[in-house]
Design an enzyme around this catalytic site. Sequence first.
Site: not given
Length: 610
Positions: A269, A352, A380
């Site tokens: 990344k 979540e 969610r």
Amino acid sequence: MEKMKVDRQYISKLQNESQEIRDILVEITSKNGGHLAPNLGVVELTQAIMEVFNLPQDKLLFDVGHQSYVYKLLTGRKERFKTLRTKGGIGPFSDPKESEYDFFIAGHAGSALSAGAGIAKANPNQKVIVVIGDASIANGHSLEALNNIGENLKNLIVILNDNEMSIGKNVGSLSNFFGKLMISNAYMNIRKDVRSVMSKGKVGNQVKSVLERIEHSVKQFFLPSSISEVLGYQFLGVIDGHNLEELIKNLIRAKEMEGPVFIHVKTEKGKGFQLAEENKEKFHGISPFNPETGEVKSGGETYSNIFGSKLVELAEKDQNIYAISAAMVKGTGLGEFQNRFEERCIDVGIAEGHGVTFSAGLAISGKKPYVAIYSTFFQRAIDQLIHDVGLQNLPVRFIVDRAGIVGEDGKTHQGIHDINMFLTMPNYKVLAPTTGKELKSILEFSKNFEESPLAIRFPRGNAFELEGMADFEFEIGKWQEVKRGEKNLYLTTGAMLEQILSIEKELLERGLGGTIVSCSSIRPLDENFILDEFSKYENIFTFEDGYERGGFGDEILRFLNEKKIKININKIALNSVAIPHGSRNILLEDYGLRGKKLIERIEGSINGEK
């Protein structure tokens, strides 16, 4: 492409393109903000996919779509890329309305494997490629899809983009599962017990040998290669995600194989931009910055920071306070809390639903959990919010960050459903502080509130304060008059108090002045205020930065109906559920919640216009 020639000249040309792409990414995100680090990490992978597959006839899906900037640049959107995340410009995520190359919307994690499986089933003669991050693949939705896909889809290729990061450092993802397993307490206790008999000679050596074989077997079982093969996938990897030659050769091989194929690609990344390599989390999603120093223009104190600081203050005095985040510890203001109270700060990752039920377990055991999640991502966990918390009436404090219009992240991330969502759930109290000081007061109140679950919502950005005016303390079920007037009653919740006060002068000039009220308590309503004050006004307005249906205005209408009181309520809210990307202030005005457009809506309602 089956007979593509992969030689040095060909690879060199692509490598030059790689650098050009990275330069564009840094240039544009430094001006517009955006997801820089994830896209720097998938440059070569995206190039290789574009070279090998026949897109858009073959279908490419990203999980999540924030890593699709490179794909946008390579699919005819390079000239418009400077408009990234601006009103009417290139969007922040994959969107079929933007390009035929974007086959499926991709703003939330966990959707690509399920959608990809359906697309592959419906299009057996086309290749379907899913690029999924190592955090997204650990999402429950993704694991359900992996299990269901099995050996059934011969044309599906799953590429695991393993950079060991989601927004913050991954927790519990498959890519680091083995590492966590081998240092877990259970494993280490067994290992310690066995090592304790090592000095006893032959028996100890035999046990040691057995343990080492078990350790190796466990490791092999939980590696992505073993997991994928057990589930019925052909496996390729681990592949260097920045080696174009290796990527292209393996993608050609995958294309020729009978699937489903699982490819494990290792990427970095922030690759190619030193500032992002050194601070991957900061550059995951970043506001406009100085490309030489990485400095972001500093603003005032945000609601998220106020929440985080206040929770630290409360937790210093109360050992029962816990903080739960879903892969967004720093984004929700919990960075200091995590540093100070590591054992009481739980990052559940992109999970979540699990986070909500986990907090229910804490609450039913006498703890005081604060669950901080962005408004859009609370969607969610609807089942868990209802079934695990609401029906049991457990005192979980839900911190709904980024409520209302968030701006540049667009329609998949606008926080416009939380008010009506929580109002339809059993037992929830719903609060929306109108100032930073009131947020602190609500948090102080919440620490000992045990009657029901709480949803505390606040917007993105700097906190609004009532400068030069008398402050007021929060009391649940009570509203506060900010300005006293006649004829018109303006009931504001959350961010809308700031918007009404910003146009107060012009309202007065147009003869539209009135009483302005801060209504931070959405449920319960201030029933006494409604019964005592409503009849004094000719026009009553409610203001909220959420979707109109089932919101604050409708909650008042429901109460009036129960009391058989006939009073007209002018609801000022969002009438659309698809708010595009752009500056938050511009979008607020475009949708009639700010400035001139807000004045026009008020005036139009009084004059009987729609």
